[in-house]
Design an enzyme around this catalytic site. Structure first.
Site, PDB file in Angstrom:
ATOM      1  CE  LYS A   1    -116.584  25.692  39.295  1.00 38.05           C
ATOM      2  NZ  LYS A   1    -116.631  26.512  38.060  1.00 38.05           N
TER       3      LYS A   1
ATOM      4  CE1 TYR B   1    -119.357  22.470  35.465  1.00 39.32           C
ATOM      5  CE2 TYR B   1    -117.481  21.296  36.365  1.00 39.32           C
ATOM      6  CZ  TYR B   1    -118.338  22.383  36.378  1.00 39.32           C
ATOM      7  OH  TYR B   1    -118.186  23.382  37.321  1.00 39.32           O
TER       8      TYR B   1
ATOM      9  CG  PHE C   1    -114.536  25.500  28.254  1.00 36.36           C
ATOM     10  CD1 PHE C   1    -115.210  24.914  29.319  1.00 36.36           C
ATOM     11  CD2 PHE C   1    -115.267  26.324  27.389  1.00 36.36           C
ATOM     12  CE1 PHE C   1    -116.564  25.120  29.530  1.00 36.36           C
ATOM     13  CE2 PHE C   1    -116.631  26.540  27.587  1.00 36.36           C
ATOM     14  CZ  PHE C   1    -117.279  25.932  28.664  1.00 36.36           C
TER      15      PHE C   1
ATOM     16  NE  ARG D   1    -126.243  30.273  37.808  1.00 37.53           N
ATOM     17  CZ  ARG D   1    -125.397  29.710  36.947  1.00 37.53           C
ATOM     18  NH1 ARG D   1    -124.632  28.689  37.322  1.00 37.53           N
ATOM     19  NH2 ARG D   1    -125.291  30.158  35.719  1.00 37.53           N
TER      20      ARG D   1
ATOM     21  CB  THR E   1    -119.834  32.079  33.727  1.00 39.46           C
ATOM     22  OG1 THR E   1    -121.150  31.571  33.951  1.00 39.46           O
ATOM     23  CG2 THR E   1    -118.879  30.921  33.483  1.00 39.46           C
TER      24      THR E   1
ATOM     25  NE  ARG F   1    -118.183  31.660  39.232  1.00 39.40           N
ATOM     26  CZ  ARG F   1    -119.122  31.024  38.536  1.00 39.40           C
ATOM     27  NH1 ARG F   1    -120.031  31.706  37.854  1.00 39.40           N
ATOM     28  NH2 ARG F   1    -119.156  29.701  38.511  1.00 39.40           N
TER      29      ARG F   1
ATOM     30  CG  ASN G   1    -115.512  30.024  37.512  1.00 35.69           C
ATOM     31  OD1 ASN G   1    -115.270  28.897  37.971  1.00 35.69           O
ATOM     32  ND2 ASN G   1    -116.455  30.227  36.622  1.00 35.69           N
TER      33      ASN G   1
ATOM     34  CG  HIS H   1    -121.226  24.270  40.126  1.00 31.06           C
ATOM     35  ND1 HIS H   1    -121.693  24.456  38.850  1.00 31.06           N
ATOM     36  CD2 HIS H   1    -122.128  23.459  40.735  1.00 31.06           C
ATOM     37  CE1 HIS H   1    -122.829  23.773  38.692  1.00 31.06           C
ATOM     38  NE2 HIS H   1    -123.103  23.160  39.816  1.00 31.06           N
TER      39      HIS H   1
ATOM     40  CD  GLU I   1    -125.587  20.755  39.105  1.00 27.57           C
ATOM     41  OE1 GLU I   1    -125.392  21.132  37.947  1.00 27.57           O
ATOM     42  OE2 GLU I   1    -125.557  21.532  40.090  1.00 27.57           O
TER      43      GLU I   1
HETATM   44  P1  RTP Z   1    -120.642  26.488  36.921  1.00 32.42           P
HETATM   45  O1  RTP Z   1    -121.405  25.414  36.172  1.00 32.42           O
HETATM   46  O2  RTP Z   1    -119.236  26.075  37.282  1.00 32.42           O
HETATM   47  O3  RTP Z   1    -121.415  27.079  38.056  1.00 32.42           O
HETATM   48  O4  RTP Z   1    -120.453  27.675  35.942  1.00 32.42           O
HETATM   49  P2  RTP Z   1    -121.544  28.439  35.109  1.00 32.42           P
HETATM   50  O5  RTP Z   1    -122.871  27.761  35.140  1.00 32.42           O
HETATM   51  O6  RTP Z   1    -121.495  29.846  35.570  1.00 32.42           O
HETATM   52  O7  RTP Z   1    -120.918  28.330  33.653  1.00 32.42           O
HETATM   53  P3  RTP Z   1    -120.942  27.154  32.587  1.00 32.42           P
HETATM   54  O8  RTP Z   1    -121.172  27.786  31.245  1.00 32.42           O
HETATM   55  O9  RTP Z   1    -121.819  26.026  33.012  1.00 32.42           O
HETATM   56  O10 RTP Z   1    -119.423  26.691  32.622  1.00 32.42           O
HETATM   57  C1  RTP Z   1    -118.969  25.796  33.601  1.00 32.42           C
HETATM   58  C2  RTP Z   1    -117.574  26.151  34.007  1.00 32.42           C
HETATM   59  O11 RTP Z   1    -116.695  25.942  32.900  1.00 32.42           O
HETATM   60  C3  RTP Z   1    -115.611  26.829  33.000  1.00 32.42           C
HETATM   61  N1  RTP Z   1    -115.531  27.611  31.772  1.00 32.42           N
HETATM   62  N2  RTP Z   1    -114.396  27.830  31.165  1.00 32.42           N
HETATM   63  N3  RTP Z   1    -112.438  28.645  29.297  1.00 32.42           N
HETATM   64  C4  RTP Z   1    -113.683  29.042  29.128  1.00 32.42           C
HETATM   65  O12 RTP Z   1    -114.022  29.775  28.247  1.00 32.42           O
HETATM   66  C5  RTP Z   1    -114.672  28.576  30.071  1.00 32.42           C
HETATM   67  N4  RTP Z   1    -115.980  28.808  30.037  1.00 32.42           N
HETATM   68  C6  RTP Z   1    -116.519  28.190  31.094  1.00 32.42           C
HETATM   69  C7  RTP Z   1    -115.860  27.732  34.188  1.00 32.42           C
HETATM   70  O13 RTP Z   1    -115.151  27.194  35.319  1.00 32.42           O
HETATM   71  C8  RTP Z   1    -117.356  27.603  34.387  1.00 32.42           C
HETATM   72  O14 RTP Z   1    -117.714  27.908  35.694  1.00 32.42           O
END
Ligand code: RTP
Length: 147
Positions: A9, A49, A57, A85, A91, A102, A112, A115, A126
């Protein structure tokens, strides 16, 4: 062979973490199949996304992803989706263990660093979104005893 989509990112790029992250995946034994440094449009980030569009968010997440170049990559190897992962970590950086990317480099969930696709199915979607030009094959040229 399984493939996954990994994106460094904008914060990871700006903090100079590209080399370290690539090195971790290479040393683990995975293969880099495709890679590009690009700044994406808002509509593209929203598509990537889309599953999170109802989250509070979402707007901030899209702003973050379009704020600078990202490194989009495809990595290949046995179990690369799940192991990738694990290497990335949870996350929320407060829950990601030291030793993970992370866990070592992030403190903010909204910054973070990286991805990784969360399933084989989302990896396929993707990769098709980020690499519509397709992927080249180079591993068939390798000696079979290199893994
Ligand atoms: P990613 O898709 O980026 O690999 O992350 P992930 O699966 O671990 O988590 P996901 O729930 O899909 O969330 C995607 C990205 O959204 C941002 N996020 N911000 N402010 C918040 O509470 C919050 N929660 C998630 C993070 O950048 C997360 O990686």
């Amino acid at each position: 062979m399984e493939t996954t989509f990994i994106m460094i990112k904008p914060d990871g790029v700006q903090r100079g973490l590209i080399g370290d992250i690539i090195s971790r995946f290479e040393k683990k034994g995975f293969y880099l199949k495709a890679m590009k440094l690009i700044t994406v449009e808002r509509s593209f980030a929203e598509k990537h996304y889309a599953d999170l569009s109802s989250k509070p968010f979402f707007g901030g997440l899209v702003e973050y992803i379009v704020s600078g170049p990202v490194v989009a990559m495809v990595w290949e190897g046995k179990g690369v989706v799940a192991t990738g992962r694990l290497m990335i970590g949870a996350t929320k950086p407060s829950e990601s263990v030291p030793g993970s990317i992370r866990g070592d480099y992030a403190v903010e969930v909204g910054r973070n660093v990286i991805h990784g696709s969360d399933s084989v199915g989302s990896a396929q979607k993707e990769i098709a979104l980020w690499f519509p030009e397709g992927l080249s094959e180079w591993r068939s040229e390798m000696h079979p005893w290199i893994y």
